[in-house]
Scaffold this active site. Structure first.
Site, PDB file in Angstrom:
ATOM      1  N   LYS A   1       0.777  -1.366   0.228  1.00 34.91           N
ATOM      2  CA  LYS A   1      -0.124   0.306   0.007  1.00 34.91           C
ATOM      3  C   LYS A   1       0.623   1.071   0.004  1.00 34.91           C
ATOM      4  O   LYS A   1       0.430   2.284  -0.610  1.00 34.91           O
ATOM      5  CB  LYS A   1      -0.656   0.069   0.641  1.00 34.91           C
ATOM      6  CG  LYS A   1      -2.371  -0.988   0.934  1.00 34.91           C
ATOM      7  CD  LYS A   1      -3.024  -1.297   2.643  1.00 34.91           C
ATOM      8  CE  LYS A   1      -3.540  -2.589   1.922  1.00 34.91           C
ATOM      9  NZ  LYS A   1      -4.927  -2.728   3.274  1.00 34.91           N
TER      10      LYS A   1
ATOM     11  N   GLN B   1      -5.276  -1.274   9.085  1.00 35.60           N
ATOM     12  CA  GLN B   1      -4.456  -2.874   8.354  1.00 35.60           C
ATOM     13  C   GLN B   1      -5.542  -4.134   9.345  1.00 35.60           C
ATOM     14  O   GLN B   1      -4.819  -3.913  11.037  1.00 35.60           O
ATOM     15  CB  GLN B   1      -3.521  -3.229   8.261  1.00 35.60           C
ATOM     16  CG  GLN B   1      -3.275  -4.634   8.099  1.00 35.60           C
ATOM     17  CD  GLN B   1      -3.473  -4.546   6.201  1.00 35.60           C
ATOM     18  OE1 GLN B   1      -3.812  -3.438   5.567  1.00 35.60           O
ATOM     19  NE2 GLN B   1      -4.130  -5.423   5.217  1.00 35.60           N
TER      20      GLN B   1
ATOM     21  N   ASP C   1     -11.129   2.752   3.341  1.00 33.77           N
ATOM     22  CA  ASP C   1     -10.931   0.761   3.357  1.00 33.77           C
ATOM     23  C   ASP C   1     -12.773   0.620   3.375  1.00 33.77           C
ATOM     24  O   ASP C   1     -13.367  -0.098   2.582  1.00 33.77           O
ATOM     25  CB  ASP C   1     -11.047   0.816   4.874  1.00 33.77           C
ATOM     26  CG  ASP C   1      -9.435  -0.628   4.619  1.00 33.77           C
ATOM     27  OD1 ASP C   1      -9.372  -0.648   3.438  1.00 33.77           O
ATOM     28  OD2 ASP C   1      -8.712  -0.428   5.381  1.00 33.77           O
TER      29      ASP C   1
HETATM   30  N1  GUN Z   1      -7.077  -6.966   5.499  1.00 30.79           N
HETATM   31  C1  GUN Z   1      -7.254  -8.111   4.801  1.00 30.79           C
HETATM   32  N2  GUN Z   1      -7.126  -7.297   4.238  1.00 30.79           N
HETATM   33  C2  GUN Z   1      -7.851  -5.890   4.139  1.00 30.79           C
HETATM   34  C3  GUN Z   1      -7.921  -4.518   3.632  1.00 30.79           C
HETATM   35  O1  GUN Z   1      -8.249  -4.865   2.250  1.00 30.79           O
HETATM   36  N3  GUN Z   1      -8.280  -3.402   4.239  1.00 30.79           N
HETATM   37  C4  GUN Z   1      -7.516  -3.220   5.961  1.00 30.79           C
HETATM   38  N4  GUN Z   1      -7.715  -2.450   6.645  1.00 30.79           N
HETATM   39  N5  GUN Z   1      -7.015  -4.926   5.904  1.00 30.79           N
HETATM   40  C5  GUN Z   1      -7.527  -5.444   5.650  1.00 30.79           C
END
Ligand code: GUN
Length: 278
Positions: free
Chosen positions: A52, A96, A119
């Site tokens: 990211k 996350q 998100d």
């Molecule tokens: N953990 C697995 N996929 C995601 C996601 O798309 N966003 C976040 N914040 N955590 C995750």
């Protein structure tokens, strides 16, 4: 002939479009800043978080990184979220997942200001999606819509079956397919006659979290099959929720694992960061 939907190429195309857009925004003095918070050192989460941050750098988005130890308290995490909510120079906040056991994920997600929830997990954004109002949309299902559209696949009027009902993928996927005028059925672990239902699908989205769960018996000839799963098999090779070798000869289009849905999640996160709620 089965079309292999190339998520790597399509996600790159989107990131390049966003990079150009960010260039124009910067000329107008409009920067973007994403704060990424990781608690603990789960190796998979570290890979995702690093990807990211790399994507932010590529597109020209500033990223702020917060790394909390596994033992951090929920209150410590909430204090950081609160501070970021109030900062004018921070446009997006991402915590996350998964969080350590001693933290309440729902409480943390609820603390993120909905207008910074890139998100799309906050109940306000989930609610806005379900009633057709503007808001942030969960990145994986949003990416699947882009995969379909950019592969020339029409959704309107099609029988769409979503296998899986998670808050992050299955439910928002159903809402998005409905928004595109698909006819949507959601199946899950308690569904009876599952194969009968999945065999009706013109578009089948599989997000069950079980390696190679869906084989040819679940799929109608000519269906479009989207595989959200990612697992390592016995030989350490990546595979999805769909048994690719069994299903591909039958399908008219299919997403591979890796290189299908996976890369789209980050591309759509970047899309949310660049475009905000406008
Ligand atoms: N953990 C697995 N996929 C995601 C996601 O798309 N966003 C976040 N914040 N955590 C995750």
């Amino acid at each position: 002939m089965c079309q292999i939907i190339d998520g790597k190429r399509i996600s790159q195309e989107i990131k390049d479009e966003l990079k150009e857009q960010m260039g124009k925004r910067r000329e107008r003095g409009e920067g973007r800043c994403l704060a990424v918070i990781q608690v603990g050192k789960d190796p998979a989460s570290t890979v995702y978080v690093n990807n990211k941050k790399k994507a932010c750098e590529y597109i020209g988005i500033k990223s702020l990184s917060y790394e909390l130890p596994e033992e951090a308290t929920e209150q410590e995490l909430l204090s950081i979220v609160e501070e970021l909510n109030g900062r004018d120079d921070v446009d997006g906040i991402l915590v996350q997942l998964p969080l350590p056991e001693h933290m309440n994920e729902d409480k943390v997600l609820l603390a993120i200001a909905p207008e910074k929830d890139v998100d799309g997990f906050h109940p306000i954004n989930v609610g806005n999606l379900s009633i057709g109002r503007p808001g942030y949309v969960s990145c994986t299902p949003a990416g699947i819509i882009q995969l379909l559209k950019r592969s020339g696949i029409e959704i309107e009027g099609k029988e769409c079956v979503v296998l899986g009902r998670s808050n992050i993928v299955g439910k928002p996927m159903a809402m998005l397919l409905l928004r595109e005028n698909g006819t949507v059925t959601v199946c899950h672990s308690r569904t009876r006659n599952l194969k009968e239902i999945t065999r009706r699908a013109d578009i089948l989205v599989v997000a069950v979290g079980k390696p190679r769960f869906v084989d040819a018996e679940y799929v109608k000839k000519g269906a479009i099959v989207v595989d959200v799963g990612i697992h390592r098999n016995e030989e350490g090779k990546l595979c999805g929720d769909v048994d690719f070798d069994s299903v591909a000869p039958l399908a008219s289009a299919i997403t591979p694992v890796p290189g299908g849905v996976g890369p789209m999640t980050i591309a759509m996160l970047m899309w949310n960061c660049v475009n905000g709620l406008d």
